[in-house]
Design an enzyme around this catalytic site. Structure first.
Site, PDB file in Angstrom:
ATOM      1  N   LEU A  14       0.811  -1.115   0.025  1.00 50.45           N
ATOM      2  CA  LEU A  14      -0.161   0.080  -0.029  1.00 50.45           C
ATOM      3  C   LEU A  14       0.903   1.149  -0.010  1.00 50.45           C
ATOM      4  O   LEU A  14       2.008   1.342   0.587  1.00 50.45           O
ATOM      5  CB  LEU A  14      -0.830   0.070   1.164  1.00 50.45           C
ATOM      6  CG  LEU A  14      -1.966  -0.942   1.314  1.00 50.45           C
ATOM      7  CD1 LEU A  14      -2.734  -0.860   2.727  1.00 50.45           C
ATOM      8  CD2 LEU A  14      -2.978  -1.098   0.289  1.00 50.45           C
ATOM      9  N   ASP A  15       0.378   2.290  -0.654  1.00 47.79           N
ATOM     10  CA  ASP A  15       1.237   3.351  -0.634  1.00 47.79           C
ATOM     11  C   ASP A  15       1.319   4.243   0.626  1.00 47.79           C
ATOM     12  O   ASP A  15       0.579   3.607   1.434  1.00 47.79           O
ATOM     13  CB  ASP A  15       0.774   4.566  -1.521  1.00 47.79           C
ATOM     14  CG  ASP A  15       0.680   4.265  -2.930  1.00 47.79           C
ATOM     15  OD1 ASP A  15       1.290   3.636  -3.374  1.00 47.79           O
ATOM     16  OD2 ASP A  15      -0.455   4.519  -3.638  1.00 47.79           O
ATOM     17  N   LYS A  16       2.395   4.933   1.127  1.00 47.08           N
ATOM     18  CA  LYS A  16       2.695   5.310   2.320  1.00 47.08           C
ATOM     19  C   LYS A  16       1.383   5.844   2.936  1.00 47.08           C
ATOM     20  O   LYS A  16       0.877   5.539   4.161  1.00 47.08           O
ATOM     21  CB  LYS A  16       3.660   6.597   2.427  1.00 47.08           C
ATOM     22  CG  LYS A  16       4.207   7.004   3.646  1.00 47.08           C
ATOM     23  CD  LYS A  16       5.148   7.972   3.418  1.00 47.08           C
ATOM     24  CE  LYS A  16       5.569   8.809   4.848  1.00 47.08           C
ATOM     25  NZ  LYS A  16       6.223  10.134   4.527  1.00 47.08           N
ATOM     26  N   ARG A  46      -5.628   6.052  -7.653  1.00 49.48           N
ATOM     27  CA  ARG A  46      -4.980   7.492  -7.656  1.00 49.48           C
ATOM     28  C   ARG A  46      -4.920   7.852  -9.166  1.00 49.48           C
ATOM     29  O   ARG A  46      -5.546   8.857  -9.352  1.00 49.48           O
ATOM     30  CB  ARG A  46      -3.837   7.511  -6.845  1.00 49.48           C
ATOM     31  CG  ARG A  46      -3.740   7.118  -5.422  1.00 49.48           C
ATOM     32  CD  ARG A  46      -2.419   7.098  -5.006  1.00 49.48           C
ATOM     33  NE  ARG A  46      -1.829   8.468  -4.761  1.00 49.48           N
ATOM     34  CZ  ARG A  46      -0.607   8.410  -4.465  1.00 49.48           C
ATOM     35  NH1 ARG A  46       0.182   7.365  -4.037  1.00 49.48           N
ATOM     36  NH2 ARG A  46       0.215   9.741  -4.590  1.00 49.48           N
TER      37      ARG A  46
END
Length: 320
Positions: free
Chosen positions: A149-151, A249
């Protein structure tokens, strides 16, 4: 003294490559080795039968006893750190965690410490931590990691504790048979209730940090459904059919409704109230809410995570 273990390969191994059969047999016997460790043992002539060295590609065509000289445990390339970690499920094969926004999954440039991997290593017993598998092609800083998962994306993530679990999970991610749904707050009010977004996927030539739908050769597919229209924004459920980097995104930006707070993809726009709230949010408004997969033992598992407090508060504030 070298540690030696003798294994009997039974009927379940017939027809398999020897190296693949040994990975399973060693794990079942409580001596898990990574593929790279086992490859080094083969290269050094330390996998034998009747004192004769064997080759990894040999097909198991009969019941046989194999002796393997086990390598000394490799030091962890990541260190355990006592970091907050929310574990929602754990057994001998895997664990599912609810990652907080702001935590990087594994070490990388600028993030040597404070990662999810560091937290998981601290959570596990030392023997479990030492035996976490690493996907072929991944650096040793990613033990147990099969997806990311992205930060600034919070939510559910599964970590493999064994080689068998890693292979089963990785296969499901490759075939897109994992159930994954995200909740995101987007800028503006989409004119549609449901939208299927299908594009290419590649690096954005204008900004290499971003991904763009103009890419060729790889397709990205997301199902988007409006859950609630808000004031100058909307709560949207995104279901992944494929799982590309930054897919949601990128797709949110592509349809003109970027994720709130996502500066890289244009989520700092919108009405003045929304821009002000996004500036104080400290993250982008995307949460991995559902994760479902087949366990290595054949069970189908499914987990749900509610919106974290700061995103729930944003929905409430914009819904008045």
């Amino acid at each position: 003294m070298p540690r030696r273990v003798t294994l009997s390969l039974g009927p379940e191994s017939l027809g398999q490559r020897l190296d693949r059969a040994l990975v399973v047999a060693l794990e079942d016997a409580g001596h898990p080795l990574t593929r790279s460790q086992l490859h080094r043992a083969f290269t050094a002539g330390e996998v034998t039968t009747d004192r004769r060295p064997l080759k990894p590609g040999r097909v198991v065509d009969r019941l046989v006893e194999i002796e393997v000289v086990l390598p000394e445990p490799e030091p962890l390339s990541a260190t355990p750190e006592p970091l907050p970690l929310t574990v929602v499920y754990e057994d001998a094969a895997l664990l599912v965690v609810d990652k907080a926004a702001g935590m990087v999954v594994h070490a990388g440039p600028g993030h040597a410490h404070g990662t999810l991997v560091n937290a998981v290593l601290h959570h596990l017993e030392e023997t479990e931590a030492q035996s976490l598998p690493t996907l072929p092609g991944n650096p040793p800083t990613r033990p147990g990691i099969v997806h990311r998962l992205d930060k600034d994306t919070s939510g559910l993530l599964v970590v493999a504790k064994t080689m068998a679990a890693q292979e089963v999970l990785a296969a499901q991610f490759r075939t897109h048979s994992i159930d994954r749904a995200y909740l995101g707050i987007v800028v503006g009010n989409p004119p549609w209730q449901h939208e299927r977004i299908e594009t290419g996927h590649g690096r954005d030539p204008a900004d290499r940090r971003r991904f763009s739908p103009i890419g060729t050769g790889r397709r990205a597919v997301t199902e988007a459904c409006v859950v609630q229209q808000l004031r100058g924004a909307a709560l949207v459920r995104f279901v992944l059919e494929t799982g590309r980097t930054h897919q949601i995104r990128m797709h949110a930006r592509h349809v003109g409704h970027p994720i709130v707070g996502d500066v890289l993809y244009g989520g700092h726009t919108g009405a003045a109230e929304l821009r002000a709230r996004a500036a104080t949010l400290g993250r982008h408004a995307l949460h991995a809410a559902v994760l479902g997969f087949e366990h290595p033992d054949g069970r189908r598992l499914r987990f749900e995570s509610p919106l974290p407090e700061e995103l729930a508060a944003l929905v409430e504030a914009l819904g008045d």
